[in-house]
Design an enzyme around this catalytic site. Sequence first.
Site, PDB file in Angstrom:
ATOM      1  N   ASP A 171       0.829  -1.197   0.000  1.00  0.00           N
ATOM      2  CA  ASP A 171       0.000   0.000   0.000  1.00  0.00           C
ATOM      3  C   ASP A 171       0.866   1.251   0.000  1.00  0.00           C
ATOM      4  OD1 ASP A 171      -2.391   1.369   0.184  1.00  0.00           O
ATOM      5  OD2 ASP A 171      -2.659   1.012   2.333  1.00  0.00           O
ATOM      6  N   ASP A 235     -10.503   4.112  -0.905  1.00  0.00           N
ATOM      7  CA  ASP A 235     -11.126   3.038  -0.121  1.00  0.00           C
ATOM      8  C   ASP A 235     -12.639   2.970  -0.284  1.00  0.00           C
ATOM      9  OD1 ASP A 235      -8.540   2.949   0.716  1.00  0.00           O
ATOM     10  OD2 ASP A 235      -9.019   2.933   2.851  1.00  0.00           O
TER      11      ASP A 235
END
Length: 419
Positions: A171, A235
Amino acid sequence: MRTSRTARAIAAGAALCVAVACAPAPGSQIDDAAVAIPGVAATPPMGWNSWNSFGCDIDETTIRAQADALVSSGLAAAGYRYVVVDDCWYSPQRAADGTLTASPQRFPSGMAALGDYLHERGLRFGIYAGASEQTCAQLSGTYPGRTGSAGHEATDARTFASWGVDFVKYDWCSPNSDLADQKQAFVAMRDAIRATGRPMVYSINPNSGVTSNGEVPGARWDWGGVATMTRLTNDISPQWTTDTGSSGYQGVADIIDASADATPRVSAGRWTDLDMLEIGVGTSLTAAQQRSHLALWAMMAAPLVAGNDLTVMDPATAALLRTPGVLAIDQDPGAHPATSTTADGSVRTRELSGGRRAVSLSNRGATATKMSFTPTTSGPVHDAWTGAVVPVGSDGTITVTVAPGDTALFETAPGGSDQ
Ligand code: GLA
């Protein structure tokens, strides 16, 4: 300086230069490797991830309980095998030798023991790491330390391999959105994973932390030669739609809309990641919207990674996640995501192997609507939700009433002269 580094670092794709700034053309490949990690994920990975339901609040008891529920619910047998331990599993400081270690409070048995626990149950072990200086929880200040893997890629990949890791979620969490820096970081971990010789799914998210300027680099370029699966958006949240543009939380419908342009990038081992499933999470999504969530992820050939708390899952949620006809569309070996035949995406078709096709009819309105399509073959048409054969009308069309938010899903077989 930044312009020339970027231009030098992008090997493939025509450069678009506006004034002095150059960037690869939208959709072009960041790296031209055929596949990032050979030997993994011929079909979209399926599993469970801790983030959507537990966030930073994880420990080995929680993960083991989820793994047990994955098996006892039948989800593992249905294909959900990767158990991904997301952010906040690690000790905030690296060990003296530079290696990452498990948080002794949260994972006192260690990560190798967790890997054994999962493997003994027929599951696979996934783990999260940060691609820059910090993980996202560290960048946001919800977890201490600076244990990003930048500069430690070879060490960390070897550590993961020694723990029996099968899936690395990597990430990017940094306010720096320089594409050359991202490419360097993601390719370094890809090469480090390759060098271990262990076939680990490599799942990247190039989007976190760079959103202040509205950039979503996962969506703009094709990272398929760099990673097994690449997040397209920011997200997901358990809502149908949010109003945050590309730089905030995304709803299910927002992500589906964002996925349309990325379909040419998808092939076996090069998946676009629409983020974890929010099925069974929270109370905002209606039952119909949750069906659409699964159906449209399947139509787009997206990884299916459940995000709900499996230990309190109700039977309807378990049954939805297991729906064989929908999972078969997702896992079709042809790896061709759907294209829309309508501008609003309400009708999509996906080519399946063996001359079969999947057709989805999504009702994004607020009232029940009659929707129809015309099968292009004379073979039988099945309702992918129930498996039942669906009668074709005398005018050659199939017409159904679709509830608000719902998706009707069909699989057509070749037949007659089409066979
Ligand atoms: C980012 C990712 C999420 C999750 C968190 C963990 O926001 O996009 O999927 O991994 O970081 O901090």
